[in-house]
Design a protein around this motif. Sequence first.
Motif, PDB file in Angstrom:
ATOM      1  N   ALA A 187       6.539  16.601   7.945  1.00 31.88           N
ATOM      2  CA  ALA A 187       6.305  18.041   7.880  1.00 31.88           C
ATOM      3  C   ALA A 187       4.880  18.261   7.400  1.00 31.88           C
ATOM      4  CB  ALA A 187       7.295  18.712   6.933  1.00 31.88           C
ATOM      5  N   PRO A 188       4.175  19.244   7.965  1.00 27.41           N
ATOM      6  CA  PRO A 188       2.762  19.429   7.606  1.00 27.41           C
ATOM      7  C   PRO A 188       2.540  19.826   6.148  1.00 27.41           C
ATOM      8  CG  PRO A 188       3.521  21.189   9.049  1.00 27.41           C
ATOM      9  CD  PRO A 188       4.628  20.194   8.971  1.00 27.41           C
ATOM     10  N   TRP A 189       3.513  20.337   5.467  1.00 28.23           N
ATOM     11  CA  TRP A 189       3.369  20.804   4.089  1.00 28.23           C
ATOM     12  C   TRP A 189       3.900  19.799   3.061  1.00 28.23           C
ATOM     13  CZ3 TRP A 189       8.357  21.557   2.285  1.00 28.23           C
ATOM     14  CH2 TRP A 189       9.325  21.712   3.275  1.00 28.23           C
ATOM     15  N   LEU A 190       4.379  18.637   3.547  1.00 27.06           N
ATOM     16  CA  LEU A 190       4.949  17.627   2.660  1.00 27.06           C
ATOM     17  C   LEU A 190       4.216  16.301   2.777  1.00 27.06           C
ATOM     18  CD1 LEU A 190       8.828  17.868   3.070  1.00 27.06           C
ATOM     19  CD2 LEU A 190       7.495  18.418   1.047  1.00 27.06           C
ATOM     20  N   ASP A 191       4.137  15.595   1.670  1.00 27.68           N
ATOM     21  CA  ASP A 191       3.789  14.180   1.682  1.00 27.68           C
ATOM     22  C   ASP A 191       5.111  13.437   1.616  1.00 27.68           C
ATOM     23  OD1 ASP A 191       1.012  14.403   1.674  1.00 27.68           O
ATOM     24  OD2 ASP A 191       0.861  14.343  -0.511  1.00 27.68           O
ATOM     25  N   ASN A 192       5.410  12.676   2.643  1.00 27.80           N
ATOM     26  CA  ASN A 192       6.606  11.842   2.673  1.00 27.80           C
ATOM     27  C   ASN A 192       6.086  10.409   2.635  1.00 27.80           C
ATOM     28  OD1 ASN A 192       9.061  10.586   3.156  1.00 27.80           O
ATOM     29  ND2 ASN A 192       9.732  12.184   4.595  1.00 27.80           N
ATOM     30  N   LEU A 201       1.364   5.798   8.574  1.00 25.52           N
ATOM     31  CA  LEU A 201      -0.062   5.496   8.511  1.00 25.52           C
ATOM     32  C   LEU A 201      -0.449   5.243   7.056  1.00 25.52           C
ATOM     33  CD1 LEU A 201      -1.518   8.188  10.938  1.00 25.52           C
ATOM     34  CD2 LEU A 201      -1.025   5.775  11.418  1.00 25.52           C
ATOM     35  N   ARG A 202      -1.324   4.272   6.868  1.00 27.20           N
ATOM     36  CA  ARG A 202      -1.784   3.932   5.518  1.00 27.20           C
ATOM     37  C   ARG A 202      -2.594   5.088   4.945  1.00 27.20           C
ATOM     38  NH1 ARG A 202      -2.022  -0.785   3.013  1.00 27.20           N
ATOM     39  NH2 ARG A 202      -1.824  -1.956   4.946  1.00 27.20           N
ATOM     40  N   ARG A 203      -2.376   5.364   3.652  1.00 32.68           N
ATOM     41  CA  ARG A 203      -3.152   6.355   2.921  1.00 32.68           C
ATOM     42  C   ARG A 203      -4.150   5.613   2.048  1.00 32.68           C
ATOM     43  NH1 ARG A 203      -0.950  11.656   1.941  1.00 32.68           N
ATOM     44  NH2 ARG A 203      -2.772  11.832   0.588  1.00 32.68           N
ATOM     45  N   HIS A 204      -5.380   5.539   2.499  1.00 29.84           N
ATOM     46  CA  HIS A 204      -6.428   4.839   1.747  1.00 29.84           C
ATOM     47  C   HIS A 204      -6.871   5.631   0.518  1.00 29.84           C
ATOM     48  CE1 HIS A 204      -6.882   1.623   4.669  1.00 29.84           C
ATOM     49  NE2 HIS A 204      -6.785   2.543   5.604  1.00 29.84           N
ATOM     50  N   GLY A 247       8.990  -1.031  -4.872  1.00 29.28           N
ATOM     51  CA  GLY A 247       8.681  -0.019  -3.876  1.00 29.28           C
ATOM     52  C   GLY A 247       9.170   1.337  -4.342  1.00 29.28           C
ATOM     53  N   MET A 248       8.779   2.367  -3.596  1.00 26.00           N
ATOM     54  CA  MET A 248       9.144   3.716  -3.982  1.00 26.00           C
ATOM     55  C   MET A 248       9.032   4.630  -2.765  1.00 26.00           C
ATOM     56  SD  MET A 248       7.257   6.034  -6.919  1.00 26.00           S
ATOM     57  CE  MET A 248       7.433   4.758  -8.146  1.00 26.00           C
ATOM     58  N   ASN A 249       9.975   5.558  -2.646  1.00 27.71           N
ATOM     59  CA  ASN A 249       9.869   6.660  -1.695  1.00 27.71           C
ATOM     60  C   ASN A 249       9.556   7.908  -2.495  1.00 27.71           C
ATOM     61  OD1 ASN A 249      10.542   5.068   0.509  1.00 27.71           O
ATOM     62  ND2 ASN A 249      12.710   5.552   0.362  1.00 27.71           N
ATOM     63  N   VAL A 250       8.594   8.694  -2.022  1.00 29.93           N
ATOM     64  CA  VAL A 250       8.177   9.902  -2.730  1.00 29.93           C
ATOM     65  C   VAL A 250       8.105  11.043  -1.721  1.00 29.93           C
ATOM     66  CG1 VAL A 250       6.299  11.008  -4.021  1.00 29.93           C
ATOM     67  CG2 VAL A 250       6.832   8.586  -4.412  1.00 29.93           C
ATOM     68  N   LEU A 251       8.772  12.132  -2.061  1.00 29.27           N
ATOM     69  CA  LEU A 251       8.722  13.354  -1.259  1.00 29.27           C
ATOM     70  C   LEU A 251       8.163  14.445  -2.161  1.00 29.27           C
ATOM     71  CD1 LEU A 251       9.525  14.525   1.504  1.00 29.27           C
ATOM     72  CD2 LEU A 251      11.734  15.113   0.498  1.00 29.27           C
ATOM     73  N   ARG A 252       6.996  15.002  -1.767  1.00 29.80           N
ATOM     74  CA  ARG A 252       6.340  16.001  -2.602  1.00 29.80           C
ATOM     75  C   ARG A 252       5.544  16.952  -1.725  1.00 29.80           C
ATOM     76  NH1 ARG A 252       1.442  12.309  -5.160  1.00 29.80           N
ATOM     77  NH2 ARG A 252       0.171  12.308  -3.266  1.00 29.80           N
ATOM     78  N   PHE A 253       5.220  18.129  -2.281  1.00 30.45           N
ATOM     79  CA  PHE A 253       4.309  19.025  -1.590  1.00 30.45           C
ATOM     80  C   PHE A 253       2.951  18.347  -1.491  1.00 30.45           C
ATOM     81  CE2 PHE A 253       7.265  22.138  -3.521  1.00 30.45           C
ATOM     82  CZ  PHE A 253       7.719  22.720  -2.346  1.00 30.45           C
ATOM     83  N   ASN A 254       2.207  18.618  -0.421  1.00 35.55           N
ATOM     84  CA  ASN A 254       0.882  18.021  -0.341  1.00 35.55           C
ATOM     85  C   ASN A 254      -0.162  18.967  -0.929  1.00 35.55           C
ATOM     86  OD1 ASN A 254       0.416  19.856   1.733  1.00 35.55           O
ATOM     87  ND2 ASN A 254       0.598  18.359   3.346  1.00 35.55           N
ATOM     88  N   GLY A 255      -1.366  18.476  -1.053  1.00 34.74           N
ATOM     89  CA  GLY A 255      -2.450  19.285  -1.592  1.00 34.74           C
ATOM     90  C   GLY A 255      -2.391  19.413  -3.103  1.00 34.74           C
ATOM     91  N   PRO A 256      -2.876  20.530  -3.636  1.00 29.70           N
ATOM     92  CA  PRO A 256      -2.978  20.697  -5.087  1.00 29.70           C
ATOM     93  C   PRO A 256      -1.614  20.710  -5.794  1.00 29.70           C
ATOM     94  CG  PRO A 256      -4.048  22.523  -3.928  1.00 29.70           C
ATOM     95  CD  PRO A 256      -3.465  21.632  -2.904  1.00 29.70           C
ATOM     96  N   LEU A 257      -0.551  21.023  -5.086  1.00 29.26           N
ATOM     97  CA  LEU A 257       0.774  21.064  -5.701  1.00 29.26           C
ATOM     98  C   LEU A 257       1.406  19.677  -5.865  1.00 29.26           C
ATOM     99  CD1 LEU A 257       2.267  24.150  -3.822  1.00 29.26           C
ATOM    100  CD2 LEU A 257       1.235  24.085  -6.102  1.00 29.26           C
ATOM    101  N   ALA A 258       0.791  18.645  -5.299  1.00 34.28           N
ATOM    102  CA  ALA A 258       1.370  17.298  -5.300  1.00 34.28           C
ATOM    103  C   ALA A 258       1.643  16.782  -6.708  1.00 34.28           C
ATOM    104  CB  ALA A 258       0.453  16.325  -4.556  1.00 34.28           C
ATOM    105  N   ARG A 259       0.829  17.136  -7.672  1.00 38.01           N
ATOM    106  CA  ARG A 259       0.985  16.599  -9.026  1.00 38.01           C
ATOM    107  C   ARG A 259       2.058  17.329  -9.841  1.00 38.01           C
ATOM    108  NH1 ARG A 259      -2.670  12.806 -10.150  1.00 38.01           N
ATOM    109  NH2 ARG A 259      -4.598  12.779  -8.965  1.00 38.01           N
ATOM    110  N   GLY A 266       0.805  -1.210   0.000  1.00 34.82           N
ATOM    111  CA  GLY A 266       0.000   0.000   0.000  1.00 34.82           C
ATOM    112  C   GLY A 266       0.837   1.259   0.000  1.00 34.82           C
ATOM    113  N   VAL A 267       0.151   2.383   0.128  1.00 34.12           N
ATOM    114  CA  VAL A 267       0.788   3.695   0.209  1.00 34.12           C
ATOM    115  C   VAL A 267       0.777   4.109   1.666  1.00 34.12           C
ATOM    116  CG1 VAL A 267       0.709   6.098  -0.539  1.00 34.12           C
ATOM    117  CG2 VAL A 267      -0.018   4.275  -2.110  1.00 34.12           C
ATOM    118  N   TRP A 268       1.962   4.389   2.188  1.00 35.70           N
ATOM    119  CA  TRP A 268       2.149   4.724   3.599  1.00 35.70           C
ATOM    120  C   TRP A 268       2.691   6.138   3.732  1.00 35.70           C
ATOM    121  CZ3 TRP A 268       0.650   1.279   7.304  1.00 35.70           C
ATOM    122  CH2 TRP A 268       0.401  -0.029   6.881  1.00 35.70           C
TER     123      TRP A 268
END
Length: 173
Positions: free
Chosen positions: A58-63, A161-164, A74-86, A41-43
């Motif tokens: 960090a509250p502004w990042l998806d880690n 935590l799992r991201r459903h 598998g994959m590690n991804v570090l990106r801004f969260n919210g609308p900027l994620a893409r 899954g995505v964690w």
Amino acid sequence: METLIRLLQDHPNDPSIPELIKGAEAASEVNLNQQSAQLSGVWDLRWSSASQPWLKQAPWLDNLQILDPQRSRGMNVLRFNGPLARLAAITVEADLSIASATRVSVCFRKGGWVGPGLPGGGRLALMKTVNQAFPAWLDITALNETLRICRGNAGTTFALLRRHDLSLESFFT
């Protein structure tokens, strides 16, 4: 474990988290030979004992850590969260294998920058082969449908935590 999960969701910097992690690990029995579906899954990294900023919450990042042991990837991804994620992410891709009842072996393959999607499919990407000079692994110390606690080969403890709301396949296209 419910208190730990709630704190990781709402207050990931709470000072009681390390002791709650120890308690969850002590109460957990992990067997990846029987729980590989739970591992998949995505964690979302919510707490880490690491000092490096890219291994912290960090509250502004998806880690994110994306695990697909059935397909050995598998994959590690570090990106801004919210609308900027893409728009862009720093990504490291890896080959995974279940090495024992509690250990996942990790062989990093390539990493770099992944940009926005292109019309007609695909994404802009600048990836480079990773020359991994040492064996890497994750020892899974607690695992259920919501929470995963693990220790990396450098001794760092992670609580995720799992991201459903995110699917494995969306990261591997």
